[in-house]
Design a protein around this motif. Structure first.
Motif, short mmCIF file in Angstrom:
data_model
loop_
_atom_site.label_atom_id
_atom_site.label_comp_id
_atom_site.label_asym_id
_atom_site.label_seq_id
_atom_site.Cartn_x
_atom_site.Cartn_y
_atom_site.Cartn_z
N VAL A 411 0.84 -1.20 0.00
CA VAL A 411 0.00 0.00 0.00
C VAL A 411 0.87 1.25 0.00
N TRP A 412 1.90 1.25 0.86
CA TRP A 412 2.84 2.39 0.87
C TRP A 412 3.47 2.57 -0.51
N PHE A 413 3.85 1.47 -1.12
CA PHE A 413 4.56 1.54 -2.40
C PHE A 413 3.68 2.15 -3.48
N ILE A 414 2.45 1.68 -3.60
CA ILE A 414 1.60 2.21 -4.68
C ILE A 414 1.19 3.65 -4.40
N GLN A 415 1.16 4.03 -3.11
CA GLN A 415 0.84 5.42 -2.79
C GLN A 415 1.99 6.35 -3.13
N SER A 416 3.21 5.93 -2.82
CA SER A 416 4.36 6.81 -3.04
C SER A 416 4.90 6.73 -4.46
N GLU A 417 4.95 5.52 -5.03
CA GLU A 417 5.55 5.35 -6.34
C GLU A 417 4.56 5.56 -7.48
N TRP A 418 3.32 5.12 -7.27
CA TRP A 418 2.32 5.22 -8.34
C TRP A 418 1.21 6.21 -8.03
N LYS A 419 1.39 6.94 -6.92
CA LYS A 419 0.51 8.07 -6.56
C LYS A 419 -0.95 7.65 -6.39
N TYR A 420 -1.17 6.48 -5.83
CA TYR A 420 -2.54 6.06 -5.54
C TYR A 420 -3.07 6.83 -4.34
N LYS A 421 -4.22 7.48 -4.53
CA LYS A 421 -4.84 8.28 -3.46
C LYS A 421 -6.34 8.02 -3.40
N ASN A 422 -6.72 6.76 -3.32
CA ASN A 422 -8.12 6.35 -3.16
C ASN A 422 -8.94 6.34 -4.44
N LYS A 423 -8.46 6.95 -5.52
CA LYS A 423 -9.17 6.86 -6.80
C LYS A 423 -8.52 5.76 -7.63
N PRO A 424 -9.32 5.03 -8.43
CA PRO A 424 -8.77 3.89 -9.18
C PRO A 424 -7.60 4.27 -10.08
N ILE A 425 -6.57 3.43 -10.07
CA ILE A 425 -5.46 3.57 -11.01
C ILE A 425 -5.22 2.20 -11.65
N LEU A 426 -4.64 2.22 -12.84
CA LEU A 426 -4.40 0.98 -13.57
C LEU A 426 -2.93 0.94 -13.99
N VAL A 427 -2.13 0.17 -13.24
CA VAL A 427 -0.69 0.07 -13.50
C VAL A 427 -0.45 -1.10 -14.45
N VAL A 428 0.32 -0.84 -15.50
CA VAL A 428 0.58 -1.87 -16.51
C VAL A 428 2.00 -2.38 -16.36
N LEU A 429 2.14 -3.70 -16.21
CA LEU A 429 3.44 -4.36 -16.14
C LEU A 429 3.66 -5.20 -17.39
N ASP A 430 4.86 -5.16 -17.93
CA ASP A 430 5.14 -5.99 -19.10
C ASP A 430 5.48 -7.41 -18.66
N PRO A 431 5.73 -8.34 -19.59
CA PRO A 431 5.94 -9.76 -19.21
C PRO A 431 7.12 -10.02 -18.30
N VAL A 432 8.07 -9.08 -18.17
CA VAL A 432 9.19 -9.29 -17.24
C VAL A 432 9.07 -8.39 -16.01
N GLY A 433 7.89 -7.81 -15.79
CA GLY A 433 7.62 -7.08 -14.57
C GLY A 433 7.98 -5.62 -14.59
N ARG A 434 8.41 -5.08 -15.73
CA ARG A 434 8.72 -3.66 -15.80
C ARG A 434 7.43 -2.84 -15.92
N VAL A 435 7.45 -1.63 -15.37
CA VAL A 435 6.28 -0.76 -15.43
C VAL A 435 6.18 -0.18 -16.84
N ALA A 436 5.15 -0.59 -17.57
CA ALA A 436 4.93 -0.07 -18.92
C ALA A 436 4.11 1.21 -18.90
N CYS A 437 3.34 1.40 -17.82
CA CYS A 437 2.58 2.64 -17.63
C CYS A 437 2.18 2.73 -16.17
N PRO A 438 2.49 3.85 -15.49
CA PRO A 438 2.15 3.96 -14.07
C PRO A 438 0.67 4.15 -13.80
N ASN A 439 -0.10 4.55 -14.81
CA ASN A 439 -1.55 4.64 -14.67
C ASN A 439 -2.20 4.76 -16.04
#
Length: 712
Positions: A411-439
Motif C-alpha cells: 500500500v505504501w509503495f503504490i501510494q508513493s511510487e504510483w501516486k494512488y490516493k483512493n481513486k482507481p489507477i491501472l498500473v501496466v506491467l510488461d511480461p518481465v515485470g517492468r512498469v509499462a505505464c504507471p496509470n
C-alpha cells in the motif's frame, strides 16, 4: 523429597532462601535493585515455549478438573488430545531441562534468564499440582493411587470439595494470570531485535518491568505450592479465608503487571511491524529496479509471496486461481477501494472485452487483476465483506481473493511510487515485470480499446496524433453528435446548473441561428459535479420543451467529464504541460469555466470555434442585433460570433482557477494560466466533505475530510 521438604525448597527460589516481607517491597525500586543483584544469567538460550506448552496443558487440565469436578468420562475425553512429546522440539528441550526441573527444589535460578526462571518454576509447581489432581481422579479405580491419595489425605479433601471449590477457583485464577505474565515475558524475549532498538521507550519500559514481574510470578507460584502442600499435609481445615485473600491479592498485583506489559508489548509490536514494513517497502523498490527474466517475483511481491494458498479469484470460472496464470503476460493491476462506481465498472468492462476481442493474437497475452486497497486499521465488518464480494463477483477478470493479502508495504509503495490516493489507477506491467505505464486508466477513458496495449509509449503516440477537435470531447459518448460533425453542422455544447441561464441561452442561440440561417444543434452536457442540480436542469429542458438536446443519462455526463479530467491528468503524467500545447491549454480552460459556473463550446463540424465562459457566451448572443449583425451578414455567423466573443472576453479577462484533490494522486508542481499564460500561484484550501458544492474528487474517504491544493 517429602511434600513439606519440597515446599521449603521451593521457597529457596529467591536468593538467600527468604521472601522479602511486604513492608520491604512497597518500594519497587528497592525490590528491583535486590532482584537484579541476584540475577546472573549464564548466557545460554533455551527455547522454553515447548516446555510451557506441557506445563500449560497440565495446569489447564488440573484447573478444568478441580473447578468442574470432572467425571472419569470427562477425564478420558480430555486425555484424547495430540501427543506432542515425541516432536523434536519437545525431545530436545526435555533432554536439556528435565534434570534442572527435578533439581529446582534445591538449586538456585540465578543463572537463568527471566523467561527460563519462570517456566522452570512453573514446571516444578505443575509436577506437584498435576500429581495432586491426577490422584484425585484415579484413586477410586487404581489401588496404587488410592494408597498414595490416603497419605495425601485426598479422600477427606474430596468429601469437602464443594466447600473448598471457591478456594480452588481463586488458586486457579492466580495460576492463569501467572501463565499470562509468563507468556508476555516470552513474547518480549522473542521480539526481533533487528527491528527494535533498546532505546525505544516501550522496549525500555517492558525490559525494566520484567524483573519485578518475574519476582511476583515466582512469589505467587510459591504461594500456590504452599497452599497445595499445606492442604495435603495439614488437612483441609487449614485452608482458610486468609489463604484465599493472599492469593487474590497476588492475582490483583499480577493483573496490573500484565496490563502494563501487554500495553508496552503492543507498542513494541507496532514499532517492529512498522520497521518490517519499511524494510519490505525498500525491498519492493529495489525489486522494481532489478532486471528479471519474468514477472513472477514482482507479482508475488505485490500480491502474495507464499505458495500455501491460491491468492487469486477468477471472475470467469468463479474459482480460486494461482499466480501462475499471470506468468510472462502483460498484467494490468487495477488498484481501488470498495467504492467503485457502476459507471466506471461498466465502461471498464466494455473496454476490457473490446481489447480482448480485437487485439492481435501475439499481443493478446494480457490479464487484468483487481487489487482492493482498504484501510487496514479499521475493522473488517460483515458489511464490508459483502460489499467486497459483490464487487468481486461483478468483475470478469481476476481479483485478489481477499484484501487482507495485500501488505502495508505494498500500500505504501503504490501510494508513493504510483501516486494512488483512493481513486482507481491501472498500473501496466510488461511480461518481465517492468512498469509499462504507471496509470493507464486515463488513456482508457479517453481512447478506450484503441489505447491497447496501454503503455506510456502508446499514450504518447496517441497524443501526438491528437488535435483540439470536437471528436476528442464526445467520441464514444453520443453517436448523434458524430453524425452532426460529419454533416458539417454548427454545434453548441454547453453546461451549467442555472435553469434561467439555460432558458435565455437556448432562446438567444436559436434566434441568432434563425437570423443568420445557420444550421445549429445544441446539447446540454451538465457539469462535472452537482448531479442533482444537473438532473433538475435536464428535467426542466424536457418539461418546458426547450429547443435543445440534453443527455438524460447521468452516465453520459459522468463519462464526458471523466474523460476531460483524464485528458488533463494524462498530460500531467506524461509531463506534457507546456504552455504551447494547445490541447492542454483548451482542456484547462474548459475545466476552469466549469468550476466558475457554466461554459460553452461552439464547433463547426469537427473544428472548435469558441471554448468559452457561459456568461460571456450569452452576452455575445444577446448583443447580436446591436453589435455584430452587420459583421455576420458580411463574413458569416462563425467569424462574427468568434470575434465579438473575443472582444467581450478580453474585457472581462477572467483568469483561471484549478482545484486538485489530494485523492487525484499526481499533482503538477506548476501550471500556467491558459488565459494570460502566466505561472499560477499555489494555495492550500480545506473544504468540508459535507459541502454539497464539493466535487466528488474531493472525497478522500467517508471519514476524513480531505485537504486540497488550489492553483490560482
Amino acid at each position: 523429597m517429602t511434600s513439606i521438604g519440597k515446599l521449603g525448597a521451593m521457597q529457596q527460589l529467591m536468593k538467600g532462601g527468604k521472601m522479602m516481607p511486604a513492608n520491604a517491597i512497597s518500594d519497587d525500586s528497592i525490590l528491583v535493585k535486590k532482584i537484579l543483584s541476584d540475577h546472573n544469567p549464564e548466557g545460554l538460550d533455551y527455547d522454553v515455549k515447548p516446555l510451557l506448552d506441557i506445563v500449560e496443558d497440565i495446569l489447564r487440565r488440573s484447573t478444568l478438573s478441580s473447578s468442574e469436578h470432572a467425571s472419569m468420562g470427562e477425564l478420558s475425553h480430555v486425555d484424547q488430545v495430540e501427543d506432542r512429546n515425541h516432536l523434536p522440539a519437545y525431545t530436545n528441550m526435555l533432554e536439556a531441562l528435565s534434570v534442572k526441573i527435578d533439581r529446582i527444589s534445591c538449586e538456585m535460578l540465578t543463572i537463568y534468564k527471566w523467561d527460563v526462571k519462570l517456566v522452570l518454576a512453573l514446571a516444578a509447581f505443575a509436577l506437584n499440582y498435576g500429581e495432586f489432581w491426577l490422584l484425585a481422579h484415579i484413586h477410586d479405580t487404581n489401588q496404587l493411587a488410592k494408597s498414595m491419595a490416603i497419605l495425601k489425605q485426598l479422600p477427606g479433601i474430596m468429601e469437602h470439595s464443594s466447600s473448598l471449590k471457591p478456594r480452588f477457583d481463586t488458586l486457579n485464577d492466580l495460576v492463569n494470570v501467572i501463565l499470562e505474565v509468563t507468556k508476555c515475558i516470552i513474547e518480549f524475549n522473542d521480539l526481533p531485535t533487528q527491528y527494535i532498538a533498546p532505546d525505544v521507550a516501550a522496549y525500555t519500559s517492558a525490559s525494566n518491568h520484567i524483573p519485578i514481574a518475574s519476582y511476583w510470578c515466582i512469589r505467587s507460584i510459591v504461594a500456590c505450592a504452599a497452599q497445595i502442600t499445606s492442604l495435603t499435609t495439614l488437612g483441609y481445615e487449614i485452608f482458610t479465608s486468609n489463604d484465599a485473600w493472599e492469593l487474590s491479592t497476588l492475582a490483583f498485583k499480577l493483573r496490573s503487571i500484565v496490563e502494563h506489559l501487554r500495553k508496552q508489548l503492543d507498542s513494541c509490536h507496532k514499532h517492529v511491524e512498522k520497521n518490517m514494513d519499511a524494510e519490505a517497502y525498500g525491498m519492493l523498490r529495489d525489486l522494481f529496479s532489478t532486471p528479471h527474466t519474468d514477472n513472477m517475483k514482482i507479482i508475488k511481491a505485490l500480491i502474495y509471496s507464499h505458495d500455501d494458498i491460491l491468492p487469486l479469484y477468477d471472475g470467469v470460472t468463479k474459482k480460486r486461481a494461482s499466480l501462475e496464470a499471470l506468468r510472462r503476460k502483460n498484467v494490468l493491476l487495477l488498484f481501488s477501494g470498495l467504492e467503485f462506481s457502476t459507471d466506471e465498472l461498466l465502461i471498464l468492462e466494455q473496454i476490457y472485452n473490446e481489447s480482448k476481442a480485437h487485439a492481435p493474437r501475439q499481443e493478446n497475452r494480457y490479464e487484468l487483476v483487481w487489487i482492493p486497497i482498504v484501510d487496514q486499521t479499521s475493522e473488517w465488518t460483515d458489511q464490508k465483506q459483502m460489499q467486497f464480494e459483490h464487487l468481486r463477483e461483478s468483475m470478469p477478470w481476476y481479483s485478489v481473493y481477499h484484501p487482507s493479502l495485500i501488505s502495508k508495504a505494498v500500500v505504501w509503495f503504490i501510494q508513493s511510487e504510483w501516486k494512488y490516493k483512493n481513486k482507481p489507477i491501472l498500473v501496466v506491467l510488461d511480461p518481465v515485470g517492468r512498469v509499462a505505464c504507471p496509470n493507464a486508466i486515463h488513456m482508457m477513458w479517453i481512447w478506450g480499446s484503441a489505447a491497447f496495449p496501454f503503455t506510456s509509449y502508446k499514450e504518447e503516440t496517441l497524443w501526438k496524433d491528437e488535435t483540439w477537435r470536437l471528436e476528442l470531447l464526445v467520441d464514444g459518448i453520443d453517436s448523434e453528435i458524430l453524425n452532426w460533425i460529419k454533416e458539417g453542422k454548427y454545434i453548441f455544447l454547453y453546461g451549467g446548473d442555472d435553469p434561467e441561464w439555460i432558458r435565455r441561452f437556448v432562446k438567444e442561440a436559436r434566434k441568432v441561428a434563425q437570423a443568420t440561417k445557420t444550421p445549429l444543434e445544441m446539447v446540454y452536457v451538465g457539469k462535472s459535479n452537482k448531479r442533482d442540480q444537473v438532473q433538475r436542469v435536464s428535467d426542466t429542458i424536457i418539461r418546458e420543451n426547450l429547443y435543445t438536446h440534453s443527455w438524460s443519462e447521468q452516465s453520459m455526463i459522468w463519462f464526458f467529464w471523466t474523460r476531460l479530467q483524464s485528458m488533463l491528468f494524462s498530460k500531467i503524467q506524461l509531463k506534457q504541460v507546456d504552455e504551447n500545447d494547445i490541447v492542454m491549454q483548451e482542456i484547462k480552460k474548459l475545466l476552469s469555466y466549469d468550476k466558475q459556473g457554466g461554459w460553452i463550446v461552439l464547433a463547426k463540424g469537427s473544428k472548435i470555434v469558441v471554448n468559452g465562459h457561459a456568461a460571456t457566451g450569452l452576452q455575445t448572443l444577446s448583443e447580436y442585433d446591436l453589435m455584430w449583425k452587420e459583421h455576420a451578414d458580411n463574413d458569416g455567423f462563425e467569424s462574427a460570433f468568434k470575434e465579438h466573443y473575443g472582444k467581450l472576453h478580453s474585457v472581462a479577462n477572467p483568469c483561471c482557477r484549478f482545484e486538485f484533490s489530494h485523492s487525484m494522486g499526481r499533482i503538477p508542481d506548476r501550471l500556467t494560466c491558459p488565459e494570460c499564460r502566466r505561472n499560477m500561484h499555489v494555495l492550500t484550501t480545506f473544504q468540508c466533505c459535507h459541502d454539497d458544492n464539493v466535487d466528488e474528487d474531493f472525497f478522500v474517504s467517508s471519514v476524513i475530510p480531505p485537504s486540497t491544493t488550489t492553483i490560482n
